[in-house]
Scaffold this motif. Structure first.
Motif, PDB file in Angstrom:
ATOM      1  N   THR A 325       0.689  -1.332   0.058  1.00  0.00           N
ATOM      2  CA  THR A 325       0.052   0.268  -0.108  1.00  0.00           C
ATOM      3  C   THR A 325       0.823   1.318  -0.050  1.00  0.00           C
ATOM      4  O   THR A 325       0.320   2.380  -0.088  1.00  0.00           O
ATOM      5  CB  THR A 325      -1.108   0.008   1.149  1.00  0.00           C
ATOM      6  N   LEU A 326       2.084   1.385  -0.234  1.00  0.00           N
ATOM      7  CA  LEU A 326       2.999   2.437  -0.111  1.00  0.00           C
ATOM      8  C   LEU A 326       2.742   3.299  -1.268  1.00  0.00           C
ATOM      9  O   LEU A 326       2.498   4.508  -0.963  1.00  0.00           O
ATOM     10  CB  LEU A 326       4.433   1.867  -0.273  1.00  0.00           C
ATOM     11  N   ARG A 327       2.759   2.802  -2.455  1.00  0.00           N
ATOM     12  CA  ARG A 327       2.605   4.026  -3.421  1.00  0.00           C
ATOM     13  C   ARG A 327       1.289   4.292  -3.529  1.00  0.00           C
ATOM     14  O   ARG A 327       0.919   5.469  -3.845  1.00  0.00           O
ATOM     15  CB  ARG A 327       2.830   2.935  -5.070  1.00  0.00           C
ATOM     16  N   PRO A 328       0.087   3.651  -3.356  1.00  0.00           N
ATOM     17  CA  PRO A 328      -1.204   4.427  -3.267  1.00  0.00           C
ATOM     18  C   PRO A 328      -1.161   5.506  -2.046  1.00  0.00           C
ATOM     19  O   PRO A 328      -2.114   6.180  -2.121  1.00  0.00           O
ATOM     20  CB  PRO A 328      -2.367   3.248  -3.026  1.00  0.00           C
ATOM     21  N   ALA A 329      -0.702   4.764  -1.039  1.00  0.00           N
ATOM     22  CA  ALA A 329      -0.581   6.007   0.228  1.00  0.00           C
ATOM     23  C   ALA A 329      -0.134   7.254  -0.136  1.00  0.00           C
ATOM     24  O   ALA A 329      -0.648   8.220   0.211  1.00  0.00           O
ATOM     25  CB  ALA A 329       0.181   5.268   1.366  1.00  0.00           C
ATOM     26  N   VAL A 330       0.772   7.133  -1.169  1.00  0.00           N
ATOM     27  CA  VAL A 330       1.529   8.702  -1.528  1.00  0.00           C
ATOM     28  C   VAL A 330       0.296   9.378  -2.266  1.00  0.00           C
ATOM     29  O   VAL A 330       0.072  10.515  -1.926  1.00  0.00           O
ATOM     30  CB  VAL A 330       2.721   8.450  -2.372  1.00  0.00           C
ATOM     31  N   GLU A 331      -0.320   8.774  -3.290  1.00  0.00           N
ATOM     32  CA  GLU A 331      -1.451   9.313  -3.787  1.00  0.00           C
ATOM     33  C   GLU A 331      -2.569   9.783  -3.026  1.00  0.00           C
ATOM     34  O   GLU A 331      -3.188  10.662  -3.373  1.00  0.00           O
ATOM     35  CB  GLU A 331      -1.915   8.305  -5.122  1.00  0.00           C
ATOM     36  N   ARG A 332      -2.715   8.958  -1.762  1.00  0.00           N
ATOM     37  CA  ARG A 332      -3.996   9.460  -0.877  1.00  0.00           C
ATOM     38  C   ARG A 332      -3.765  10.385   0.172  1.00  0.00           C
ATOM     39  O   ARG A 332      -4.598  10.744   0.747  1.00  0.00           O
ATOM     40  CB  ARG A 332      -4.312   8.082  -0.379  1.00  0.00           C
ATOM     41  N   GLY A 333      -2.332  10.681  -0.062  1.00  0.00           N
ATOM     42  CA  GLY A 333      -1.956  11.673   0.993  1.00  0.00           C
ATOM     43  C   GLY A 333      -2.174  11.453   2.448  1.00  0.00           C
ATOM     44  O   GLY A 333      -2.362  12.287   3.391  1.00  0.00           O
ATOM     45  N   GLU A 334      -1.657  10.169   2.648  1.00  0.00           N
ATOM     46  CA  GLU A 334      -1.457   9.599   4.007  1.00  0.00           C
ATOM     47  C   GLU A 334      -0.096  10.100   4.779  1.00  0.00           C
ATOM     48  O   GLU A 334      -0.195   9.637   5.900  1.00  0.00           O
ATOM     49  CB  GLU A 334      -1.692   8.071   3.801  1.00  0.00           C
ATOM     50  N   PHE A 335       0.660  10.644   3.998  1.00  0.00           N
ATOM     51  CA  PHE A 335       1.962  10.970   4.706  1.00  0.00           C
ATOM     52  C   PHE A 335       2.034  12.366   5.026  1.00  0.00           C
ATOM     53  O   PHE A 335       1.456  13.288   4.358  1.00  0.00           O
ATOM     54  CB  PHE A 335       3.389  10.592   3.616  1.00  0.00           C
ATOM     55  N   THR A 366      -0.023   6.234  13.345  1.00  0.00           N
ATOM     56  CA  THR A 366       1.060   6.751  12.956  1.00  0.00           C
ATOM     57  C   THR A 366       2.378   5.989  12.819  1.00  0.00           C
ATOM     58  O   THR A 366       2.838   5.682  14.130  1.00  0.00           O
ATOM     59  CB  THR A 366       1.301   8.140  13.692  1.00  0.00           C
ATOM     60  N   LEU A 367       3.071   5.848  11.970  1.00  0.00           N
ATOM     61  CA  LEU A 367       4.134   5.163  11.781  1.00  0.00           C
ATOM     62  C   LEU A 367       5.357   5.694  11.410  1.00  0.00           C
ATOM     63  O   LEU A 367       5.451   7.059  10.705  1.00  0.00           O
ATOM     64  CB  LEU A 367       4.059   4.240  10.442  1.00  0.00           C
ATOM     65  N   ALA A 368       6.317   5.640  12.222  1.00  0.00           N
ATOM     66  CA  ALA A 368       7.841   6.388  12.059  1.00  0.00           C
ATOM     67  C   ALA A 368       8.421   5.857  10.984  1.00  0.00           C
ATOM     68  O   ALA A 368       8.154   4.750  10.295  1.00  0.00           O
ATOM     69  CB  ALA A 368       8.623   6.057  13.346  1.00  0.00           C
ATOM     70  N   PRO A 369       9.328   6.481  10.640  1.00  0.00           N
ATOM     71  CA  PRO A 369      10.091   6.021   9.306  1.00  0.00           C
ATOM     72  C   PRO A 369      10.720   4.851   9.271  1.00  0.00           C
ATOM     73  O   PRO A 369      10.865   4.113   8.225  1.00  0.00           O
ATOM     74  CB  PRO A 369      11.475   7.127   9.026  1.00  0.00           C
ATOM     75  N   ASN A 370      11.304   4.363  10.526  1.00  0.00           N
ATOM     76  CA  ASN A 370      12.019   3.062  10.438  1.00  0.00           C
ATOM     77  C   ASN A 370      11.065   1.832  10.229  1.00  0.00           C
ATOM     78  O   ASN A 370      11.563   0.758  10.000  1.00  0.00           O
ATOM     79  CB  ASN A 370      12.550   2.727  11.837  1.00  0.00           C
ATOM     80  N   ARG A 371       9.630   2.132  10.159  1.00  0.00           N
ATOM     81  CA  ARG A 371       8.457   1.159   9.895  1.00  0.00           C
ATOM     82  C   ARG A 371       8.366   0.963   8.269  1.00  0.00           C
ATOM     83  O   ARG A 371       7.874  -0.174   7.970  1.00  0.00           O
ATOM     84  CB  ARG A 371       7.256   1.245  10.480  1.00  0.00           C
TER      85      ARG A 371
END
Length: 580
Positions: A325-335, A366-371
């Motif tokens: 789900t990483l790529r779709p999450a960028v498009e959905r604005g989850e970051f 909320t996930l930290a970068p190391n995840r």
């Protein structure tokens, strides 16, 4: 054939039926047809037969096992047909023993591996599915040791209680659990490649015999699933300990050398062990768990067994879910971005901020970068994610510049090595700076020491082009990688960020490590001689900040000044300042 009356007695029989049963057909007259055809032994067949005699059913077809003269058994196909015009019934009995034997031989060939003679993948999954289905049908209260089980778990013929109603072979009540040892041979391909496939087949046969010896005492199914993969199925597991003991026995058996084609071969196996309640478990799910556990055994060093760990599997599943789900999450604005100040150790002035990404995952919070950053690098999603981070940080940096024109604030953004290789980083940076209006001098890109080690060709050209553009380049976590100081003289670096492991030795509440201070002081002096600035990471106390400042560190970053915070908190810090 025989004609049977409404009373179930034979009226007349032909010579063929007499020959089949080994008697004079005249002697069959007035005999109960149901006994001749073995219909009483099967409740279902007996019930259907009575329905025909009563005129409520027209036909019955079943297969029964009958005894021929001399005690020899035969399989017979029995047909009972109603004759409405005479109110009698026609009984037909055909010897199908040869046909069944042929079918059995063909099934054996279809369900067994020709190399090892073991059950193959098809038979294994058939047995596994049957064991799981039986557990699903069997309530706990009905598991009673009141019948016997045929050896090897072969399905019982009509008229014998089904396997799910039978006890364990040794008389214990059925456990309702299932276990699986899933293994493959370590380095089997090398045997095939060096000695040939014939030697490989001989080795597989020898391995199969040893596995069968391990499983024989308890009658467990051993199957070859393909290649050098084998499985041992424990249909009524007594618990994890039993499976672990079986896996250990297999390991011990396979460690003994094999004599194959005049060669003395030593092989080992990696084994995944799974044990769980059968009810509610699907074959596919069990095999996925076994496959995952076998992968763990290989990843942990091979030549070992590994027990399925739900927690480890949950972590793997979570990792896989995040990866997908990483790529779709960028498009959905989850970051979102948070920022941590970079503070001058001499004057306490905020000189810059490091942009740190967080993933507001709809399921995991909320996930930290190391995840997820490592996953993003593995999948290539770091390229679009990194581009979004860079654009968002530069846009925010431009706002701070406009709101605080007298306090230039450098925005520091982490860049992964895949962004340097898999994208046109120079074009991305140039386009984002032009779009946001942020001056290049207010942008710093951070790369890890290991990422820039050995940089040559395109990466070095990109770093040099960014430096020529006016963008600062920093080496992150300096001191934890190769620490080859030679590259500092040829890379367009402007800042070293000392890893927090050095700074931990500066804590007043702990015994200070003089070596840490000596190393940091030497690195600071070297950096300054090369025209570089130094940032100390993980500053957590005033004592650390004071000592780092005393030996020449330029800026500090850490919780002593501020945790990573939203952009509006940085604006407040710029207005009020932070404590030194």
């Amino acid at each position: 054939m025989a004609v049977v009356g409404r009373d179930g007695l034979v009226r007349t029989a032909n010579d063929a039926l007499g020959a089949l049963l080994g008697t004079d057909p005249d002697l069959l007259r007035d005999s109960p047809a149901a006994e001749l055809a073995g219909l009483r032994e099967d409740p279902r067949a007996w019930s259907a037969y009575r329905e025909i005699l009563l005129g409520r059913r027209d036909r019955l077809l079943c297969t029964r096992r009958l005894r021929r003269p001399g005690g020899r058994e035969m399989w017979a196909e029995v047909t009972v047909t109603s004759l409405p015009e005479t109110h009698d019934t026609l009984l037909s009995v055909a010897d199908v023993t040869d046909r069944r034997d042929l079918r059995a031989r063909l099934r054996h060939l279809r369900m067994h591996d020709p190399v090892t003679g073991l059950p193959n993948r098809s038979l294994f999954f058939e047995r596994l599915a049957a064991a799981l289905a039986a557990a699903a049908r069997r309530p706990e209260a009905t598991r009673r040791p009141d019948a016997t089980r045929r050896p090897g778990g072969v399905p019982c013929p009509d008229g014998v209680p089904p396997p799910d109603a039978l006890p364990h072979p040794d008389g214990r009540p059925r456990s309702g659990r299932v276990g699986l040892c899933y293994l493959d041979l370590d380095g089997f391909k090398a045997v095939n490649d060096t000695l040939g496939h014939r030697a490989g087949d001989l080795l597989l046969g020898a391995v199969a015999r040893r596995l069968t010896e391990c499983a024989a005492p308890d009658g467990h199914l051993v199957a070859r699933l393909g290649g050098d993969e084998f499985a041992l199925l424990v249909e009524e597991s007594a618990g994890t300990e039993q499976l672990v003991a079986l896996a250990a026995a297999v390991q011990a058996a396979l460690t003994r050398p094999f004599e194959v084609a005049g060669q003395r071969l030593a092989v080992s196996a990696s084994i995944g062990v799974v044990e769980r309640p059968a009810a509610g478990t699907h074959a596919t799910e069990l095999m996925q768990a076994a496959d995952t556990t076998l992968y763990w055994a290989k990843a942990d060093g091979k030549a070992r067994w590994t027990l399925f760990d739900p927690e480890r599997n949950a972590h793997r599943m979570t990792r896989q879910a995040l990866s997908n789900t990483l790529r779709p999450a960028v498009e959905r604005g989850e970051f979102v971005l948070q920022y941590q100040p970079l503070v001058g150790l001499g004057d306490g002035v905020v000189r810059g901020v490091e942009a740190l990404v967080r993933w507001r995952h709809p399921q995991y919070g909320t996930l930290a970068p190391n995840r997820f950053i490592g996953l993003a690098e593995e999948t290539g999603a770091i390229v679009p994610l990194g581009r979004w981070i860079l654009a968002t940080a530069c846009r925010q940096g431009r706002r701070w510049q406009l709101d605080h024109p007298g306090e230039p604030l450098v925005v520091s953004v982490n860049v992964a090595v895949r962004q340097v290789w898999d994208s046109d980083l120079v074009a991305d940076v140039a386009g984002i700076l032009a779009e946001t209006g942020l001056p290049a001098r207010l942008l710093q890109l951070e790369l890890t020491e290991s990422a820039v080690m050995g940089s040559a060709g395109r990466p070095l050209q990109q770093l040099q082009a960014l430096r020529d553009m006016g963008v600062a380049i920093a080496i992150d976590d300096f001191g934890t990688g190769y620490s080859n100081l030679a590259y500092l003289s040829r890379l367009p670096v402007s800042t070293l960020k000392l890893d927090g492991s050095f700074v931990h030795g500066f804590r007043a509440e702990e015994h200070p490590n003089p070596a840490d201070e000596t190393i940091v002081e030497a690195l600071v002096q070297l950096a300054h001689r090369l025209g570089l600035t130094v940032t100390a990471e993980c500053v957590e106390s005033a004592e650390q900040a004071e000592r780092l400042g005393r030996i020449g560190c330029d800026t500090g970053q850490g919780w002593f000044y501020s945790r990573p915070v939203p952009a509006d908190r940085i604006s407040a810090l710029l207005s009020t300042g932070v404590r030194p």
